[in-house]
Motif scaffolding. Structure first.
Motif, PDB file in Angstrom:
ATOM      1  N   GLY A   1       0.823  -1.211   0.000  1.00 25.69           N
ATOM      2  CA  GLY A   1       0.000   0.000   0.000  1.00 25.69           C
ATOM      3  C   GLY A   1       0.852   1.254   0.000  1.00 25.69           C
ATOM      4  O   GLY A   1       0.536   2.239  -0.671  1.00 25.69           O
ATOM      5  N   ALA A   2       1.949   1.224   0.758  1.00 23.03           N
ATOM      6  CA  ALA A   2       2.867   2.359   0.759  1.00 23.03           C
ATOM      7  C   ALA A   2       3.557   2.502  -0.595  1.00 23.03           C
ATOM      8  O   ALA A   2       3.781   3.616  -1.081  1.00 23.03           O
ATOM      9  CB  ALA A   2       3.904   2.177   1.869  1.00 23.03           C
ATOM     10  N   VAL A   3       3.870   1.359  -1.241  1.00 20.82           N
ATOM     11  CA  VAL A   3       4.552   1.401  -2.535  1.00 20.82           C
ATOM     12  C   VAL A   3       3.655   1.989  -3.616  1.00 20.82           C
ATOM     13  O   VAL A   3       4.075   2.864  -4.377  1.00 20.82           O
ATOM     14  CB  VAL A   3       5.036  -0.011  -2.939  1.00 20.82           C
TER      15      VAL A   3
ATOM     16  N   PHE B   1       6.474   3.569   6.099  1.00 16.50           N
ATOM     17  CA  PHE B   1       5.169   4.068   6.531  1.00 16.50           C
ATOM     18  C   PHE B   1       5.142   5.523   6.987  1.00 16.50           C
ATOM     19  O   PHE B   1       4.055   6.108   7.086  1.00 16.50           O
ATOM     20  CB  PHE B   1       4.627   3.171   7.657  1.00 16.50           C
ATOM     21  N   THR B   2       6.269   6.117   7.265  1.00 18.11           N
ATOM     22  CA  THR B   2       6.267   7.509   7.723  1.00 18.11           C
ATOM     23  C   THR B   2       5.754   8.436   6.611  1.00 18.11           C
ATOM     24  O   THR B   2       6.269   8.419   5.492  1.00 18.11           O
ATOM     25  CB  THR B   2       7.683   7.942   8.153  1.00 18.11           C
ATOM     26  N   GLY B   3       4.752   9.232   6.919  1.00 12.77           N
ATOM     27  CA  GLY B   3       4.172  10.158   5.946  1.00 12.77           C
ATOM     28  C   GLY B   3       3.164   9.531   5.009  1.00 12.77           C
ATOM     29  O   GLY B   3       2.684  10.193   4.071  1.00 12.77           O
ATOM     30  N   LEU B   4       2.801   8.264   5.236  1.00 14.89           N
ATOM     31  CA  LEU B   4       1.903   7.566   4.313  1.00 14.89           C
ATOM     32  C   LEU B   4       0.527   8.224   4.223  1.00 14.89           C
ATOM     33  O   LEU B   4      -0.019   8.394   3.123  1.00 14.89           O
ATOM     34  CB  LEU B   4       1.754   6.102   4.751  1.00 14.89           C
ATOM     35  N   SER B   5      -0.055   8.611   5.358  1.00 14.98           N
ATOM     36  CA  SER B   5      -1.411   9.163   5.343  1.00 14.98           C
ATOM     37  C   SER B   5      -1.505  10.438   4.518  1.00 14.98           C
ATOM     38  O   SER B   5      -2.425  10.608   3.708  1.00 14.98           O
ATOM     39  CB  SER B   5      -1.897   9.431   6.772  1.00 14.98           C
ATOM     40  N   SER B   6      -0.543  11.357   4.715  1.00 16.29           N
ATOM     41  CA  SER B   6      -0.597  12.618   3.970  1.00 16.29           C
ATOM     42  C   SER B   6      -0.383  12.386   2.474  1.00 16.29           C
ATOM     43  O   SER B   6      -1.033  13.017   1.636  1.00 16.29           O
ATOM     44  CB  SER B   6       0.446  13.596   4.512  1.00 16.29           C
ATOM     45  N   LYS B   7       0.521  11.474   2.106  1.00  8.73           N
ATOM     46  CA  LYS B   7       0.737  11.173   0.686  1.00  8.73           C
ATOM     47  C   LYS B   7      -0.502  10.528   0.073  1.00  8.73           C
ATOM     48  O   LYS B   7      -0.890  10.849  -1.053  1.00  8.73           O
ATOM     49  CB  LYS B   7       1.951  10.251   0.517  1.00  8.73           C
ATOM     50  N   PHE B   8      -1.115   9.616   0.815  1.00  5.33           N
ATOM     51  CA  PHE B   8      -2.306   8.938   0.312  1.00  5.33           C
ATOM     52  C   PHE B   8      -3.415   9.928  -0.028  1.00  5.33           C
ATOM     53  O   PHE B   8      -4.106   9.801  -1.039  1.00  5.33           O
ATOM     54  CB  PHE B   8      -2.801   7.933   1.356  1.00  5.33           C
TER      55      PHE B   8
ATOM     56  N   ALA C   1       1.991   6.518  -7.256  1.00  2.00           N
ATOM     57  CA  ALA C   1       0.986   7.500  -7.674  1.00  2.00           C
ATOM     58  C   ALA C   1       1.425   8.919  -7.332  1.00  2.00           C
ATOM     59  O   ALA C   1       1.273   9.843  -8.145  1.00  2.00           O
ATOM     60  CB  ALA C   1      -0.350   7.184  -7.003  1.00  2.00           C
ATOM     61  N   GLU C   2       2.002   9.103  -6.139  1.00  2.00           N
ATOM     62  CA  GLU C   2       2.387  10.446  -5.695  1.00  2.00           C
ATOM     63  C   GLU C   2       3.522  11.018  -6.537  1.00  2.00           C
ATOM     64  O   GLU C   2       3.548  12.201  -6.846  1.00  2.00           O
ATOM     65  CB  GLU C   2       2.788  10.373  -4.217  1.00  2.00           C
TER      66      GLU C   2
END
Length: 398
Positions: free
Chosen positions: A197-199, A302-309, A204-205
């Protein structure tokens, strides 16, 4: 009891039918699984036409079938039941291995998967079969990431940095396009589980696949709970078996420990996780990927994953979780603002797509349809209407 009573009882008991066999539910399930035909996804189906019983002179339909050994329910299933072919794609330092079913028509979508740490591309085997039912034209690409499955590299060190894995996934997609001489990339839906999911979010980002990505989905991972879970990861790794006597015992452990709740999925996704050591007479099967060696990369994943998502523009976003307790504050706010689609499968474990492949397929297929740009009908351009005589220029209008 008098002699007359005993004589009467004996005479009547001799005429009674023999008592029925004791029903053993586990034994009955084993019999059913053995004697029903296997569908393409490896599960027994009473709806299959090949399962119809045909009477013959040689058959005794009322004879109880022999019970097979219980271990047969954990026999591995071949990857060919789920994908059409496997690919080996050679790059500068990587030889990527992937399971592949090409899109049936030009313009059909390509679902590109990325598994979690310690897993393989076959983690998405049952989901692929379920998606093929609802989206028969779609293609599916499920690679093993470096350090996993049959993917190899020429470098000596283990590089599992998030940016490296994202570049690897983009390479697999582009190399597949080159191999099959696609004029351009098809519309792509990215779907990643846990680390995956992080990958896919990173791909996408950073727009590593340009504007081909219609949307991306993340399966059971969010930044807050993932960082918290890392604290207990070493304890979990030390508690699980170091090796297994056979592939079937490895499958059985995954099912009995409830690591995977779907036996059919375990039968196809577990075998590539193990590698044989020793001779045939004294063989053991150990973990192919040493998860303890990946520890230096855990926080990077996983660090910063939520904001990137939440921040990627122009692409649909899907989050499937096994429980709402996994939502962190940033994602809760994003959900209330309608920035992404959230689906919760409380009956599933961490491997939501393996435990509930059909249910996941329905959600993912609906997600694709709502983000499919080919179905958009745009209003005609003003210049075109003027050329067609359907609209007068502004200086001529009265």
């Amino acid at each position: 009891m008098s002699a007359l009573q005993r004589s009467f009882a004996k005479a009547h008991l001799q005429n009674l039918p023999a008592p029925p066999d004791v029903f053993d539910e586990a034994e009955e399930d084993a019999v059913n699984e053995e004697h029903l035909p296997l569908s393409k996804n490896g599960s027994s189906s009473s709806a299959s036409s090949t399962g119809t019983i045909t009477a013959s002179a040689e058959q005794n339909l009322f004879e109880r079938p022999s019970v097979r050994r219980p271990t047969l329910q954990y026999e591995p299933l071949p990857w060919q039941n789920f994908f059409e072919q496997e690919l080996f794609l050679k790059g500068d330092i990587i030889r990527s291995h992937a399971y592949f079913t090409p899109p049936a028509t030009a313009g059909a979508p390509l679902f590109c998967f990325h598994h979690g740490a310690g897993a393989s591309g076959l983690s998405f085997a049952l989901l692929t079969s379920a998606l093929k039912v609802v989206l028969p034209e779609a293609g599916f690409l499920s690679p093993d990431c470096r350090g996993h499955g049959l993917t190899t590299t020429t470098t000596s060190g283990l590089d599992l940095r998030l940016e490296t894995l994202a570049a690897d996934l983009a390479f697999v997609v582009n190399a597949t396009s080159t191999k099959f001489a696609w004029p351009k990339l098809p519309p792509i839906v990215l779907l990643g589980h846990s680390l995956g999911g992080a990958v896919v979010t990173e791909v996408a980002e950073r727009k590593l696949l340009a504007n081909s990505v219609l949307g991306y989905g993340v399966l059971d991972v969010v930044e807050g709970s993932a960082i918290d879970a890392l604290q207990s990861m070493e304890q979990y790794l030390s508690a699980r078996p170091k090796s297994f006597a056979s592939i079937t015992s490895g499958i059985e452990w995954h099912v009995r420990s409830r690591t995977l709740k779907n036996t059919s999925s375990a039968r196809v996704s577990v075998p590539p996780l193990l590698v044989q050591e020793g001779t045939d007479n004294a063989a053991s099967f150990t973990w192919r990927t040493d998860l303890s060696a990946t520890k230096p990369f855990w926080e990077n994943w996983f660090t910063g994953l939520s904001s990137k998502f939440l921040s990627v523009p122009g692409a649909g976003k899907l989050l499937i979780l096994a429980g709402t307790d996994r939502l962190d504050k940033e994602l809760m706010i994003g959900q209330m603002q309608g920035k992404y689609q959230l689906q919760v499968f409380p009956e599933a474990g961490h491997f939501v797509h393996e435990d509930q492949p059909e249910k996941t397929a329905m959600i993912v297929a609906d997600f694709f349809r709502r983000n499919d740009r080919s179905t958009l009908v745009l209003p005609p351009k003003v210049d075109d209407l003027i050329k067609q005589g359907k609209l007068k220029p502004a200086n001529q209008a009265k």
